[in-house]
Design a protein around this motif. Structure first.
Motif, short mmCIF file in Angstrom:
data_model
loop_
_atom_site.label_atom_id
_atom_site.label_comp_id
_atom_site.label_asym_id
_atom_site.label_seq_id
_atom_site.Cartn_x
_atom_site.Cartn_y
_atom_site.Cartn_z
N LEU A 18 0.83 -1.21 0.00
CA LEU A 18 0.00 0.00 0.00
C LEU A 18 0.86 1.26 0.00
N ALA A 19 1.96 1.25 0.73
CA ALA A 19 2.84 2.43 0.80
C ALA A 19 3.42 2.76 -0.58
N VAL A 20 3.77 1.74 -1.35
CA VAL A 20 4.33 1.96 -2.70
C VAL A 20 3.25 2.52 -3.62
N VAL A 21 2.08 1.95 -3.57
CA VAL A 21 0.96 2.44 -4.39
C VAL A 21 0.64 3.89 -4.02
N MET A 52 -3.24 17.63 -12.55
CA MET A 52 -3.17 16.66 -11.45
C MET A 52 -4.01 15.42 -11.76
N LEU A 53 -5.22 15.64 -12.25
CA LEU A 53 -6.10 14.52 -12.54
C LEU A 53 -5.59 13.68 -13.71
N ILE A 54 -5.00 14.31 -14.70
CA ILE A 54 -4.45 13.57 -15.83
C ILE A 54 -3.31 12.68 -15.36
N ALA A 55 -2.40 13.24 -14.56
CA ALA A 55 -1.27 12.44 -14.06
C ALA A 55 -1.76 11.32 -13.15
N LEU A 56 -2.73 11.60 -12.31
CA LEU A 56 -3.29 10.59 -11.41
C LEU A 56 -3.93 9.46 -12.21
N ALA A 57 -4.72 9.81 -13.21
CA ALA A 57 -5.40 8.79 -14.02
C ALA A 57 -4.38 7.93 -14.77
N ALA A 58 -3.37 8.55 -15.34
CA ALA A 58 -2.35 7.78 -16.06
C ALA A 58 -1.62 6.84 -15.12
N CYS A 59 -1.32 7.31 -13.92
CA CYS A 59 -0.66 6.46 -12.91
C CYS A 59 -1.56 5.30 -12.54
N LEU A 60 -2.82 5.57 -12.32
CA LEU A 60 -3.76 4.52 -11.95
C LEU A 60 -3.90 3.48 -13.06
N PHE A 61 -3.99 3.93 -14.31
CA PHE A 61 -4.06 2.98 -15.42
C PHE A 61 -2.81 2.10 -15.46
N THR A 62 -1.66 2.68 -15.17
CA THR A 62 -0.43 1.90 -15.16
C THR A 62 -0.45 0.86 -14.06
N LEU A 63 -0.86 1.26 -12.87
CA LEU A 63 -0.94 0.32 -11.75
C LEU A 63 -1.94 -0.80 -12.06
N LEU A 64 -3.06 -0.45 -12.67
CA LEU A 64 -4.04 -1.46 -13.05
C LEU A 64 -3.47 -2.43 -14.09
N GLY A 117 1.51 20.36 -22.23
CA GLY A 117 1.68 20.12 -20.79
C GLY A 117 0.77 19.02 -20.29
N MET A 118 -0.45 18.96 -20.82
CA MET A 118 -1.37 17.90 -20.45
C MET A 118 -0.84 16.54 -20.92
N TRP A 119 -0.29 16.51 -22.12
CA TRP A 119 0.28 15.29 -22.66
C TRP A 119 1.45 14.84 -21.79
N LEU A 120 2.29 15.80 -21.39
CA LEU A 120 3.42 15.51 -20.52
C LEU A 120 2.94 15.02 -19.16
N ALA A 121 1.88 15.61 -18.62
CA ALA A 121 1.34 15.15 -17.34
C ALA A 121 0.91 13.69 -17.43
N GLY A 122 0.37 13.29 -18.56
CA GLY A 122 0.03 11.88 -18.77
C GLY A 122 1.26 10.99 -18.75
N ALA A 123 2.31 11.44 -19.41
CA ALA A 123 3.57 10.67 -19.43
C ALA A 123 4.18 10.59 -18.03
N ILE A 124 4.09 11.68 -17.29
CA ILE A 124 4.62 11.70 -15.92
C ILE A 124 3.83 10.73 -15.05
N GLY A 125 2.53 10.69 -15.23
CA GLY A 125 1.70 9.74 -14.50
C GLY A 125 2.05 8.30 -14.84
N LEU A 126 2.28 8.03 -16.12
CA LEU A 126 2.71 6.69 -16.54
C LEU A 126 4.03 6.31 -15.87
N ALA A 127 4.97 7.24 -15.87
CA ALA A 127 6.27 6.97 -15.25
C ALA A 127 6.13 6.71 -13.75
N CYS A 128 5.30 7.48 -13.09
CA CYS A 128 5.08 7.27 -11.66
C CYS A 128 4.45 5.90 -11.40
#
Length: 154
Positions: A18-21, A52-64, A117-128
């Motif tokens: 959970l801490a990593v997620v 923030m929401l774009i990066a969060l969503a991209a991160c969540l999709f990656t975790l899923l 910037g929105m596109w980059l936020a998506g990439a940052i979320g994927l990386a996270c």
């Protein structure tokens, strides 16, 4: 059947603690927020919350996607999950949102940097989401330098 459902509660994050997620999701929100903050400060159409929401969503999709990759059993090709499809899907989804911020008219284009910037936020979320927090932080820092320094040069 019941034991399969209950096993989801034993390992709700596909093997990640959970801490990593939490760290990955939080990093995505913070780093996406930094780019959004710069856009917000310039009074652009997509700002802090959007990035923030774009990066969060991209991160969540990656975790899923990682969870799906771990949950597939056997060598059945129909069950194989391709992580590159995730990148393509997130990129296409964010590009659709970013295109909505771009306005053309009177011989000029507005909103292109915000869209990028929105596109980059998506990439940052994927990386996270993939656990590459240092890469995401470095990309964010470089983006902020580009946005600040090149604005001075314009």
């Amino acid at each position: 059947m019941l034991d399969v459902i209950l096993s989801e509660f034993d390992d709700p994050f596909g093997g990640l603690p959970l801490a990593v997620v939490g760290l990955r999701l939080s990093a995505a929100v913070i780093l996406g927020g930094l780019i959004g903050w710069e856009r917000e400060a310039r009074d652009k159409p997509a700002g802090l919350r959007t990035h923030m929401l774009i990066a969060l969503a991209a991160c969540l999709f990656t975790l899923l996607a990682f969870e799906l990759m771990q949950s597939t059993e056997g060598d059945n090709p129909a069950l194989r999950v391709d992580p590159l499809r995730l990148v393509e899907a997130v990129t296409a989804g964010v590009a659709f949102l970013a295109a909505g911020t771009i306005i053309t008219g009177r011989g000029g284009v507005r909103g292109l940097t915000t869209g990028a910037g929105m596109w980059l936020a998506g990439a940052i979320g994927l990386a996270c989401g993939a656990g590459s927090l240092a890469l995401a932080a470095l990309a964010t820092a470089i983006a902020l330098v580009v946005l600040a320094l090149l604005r001075l040069l314009e």
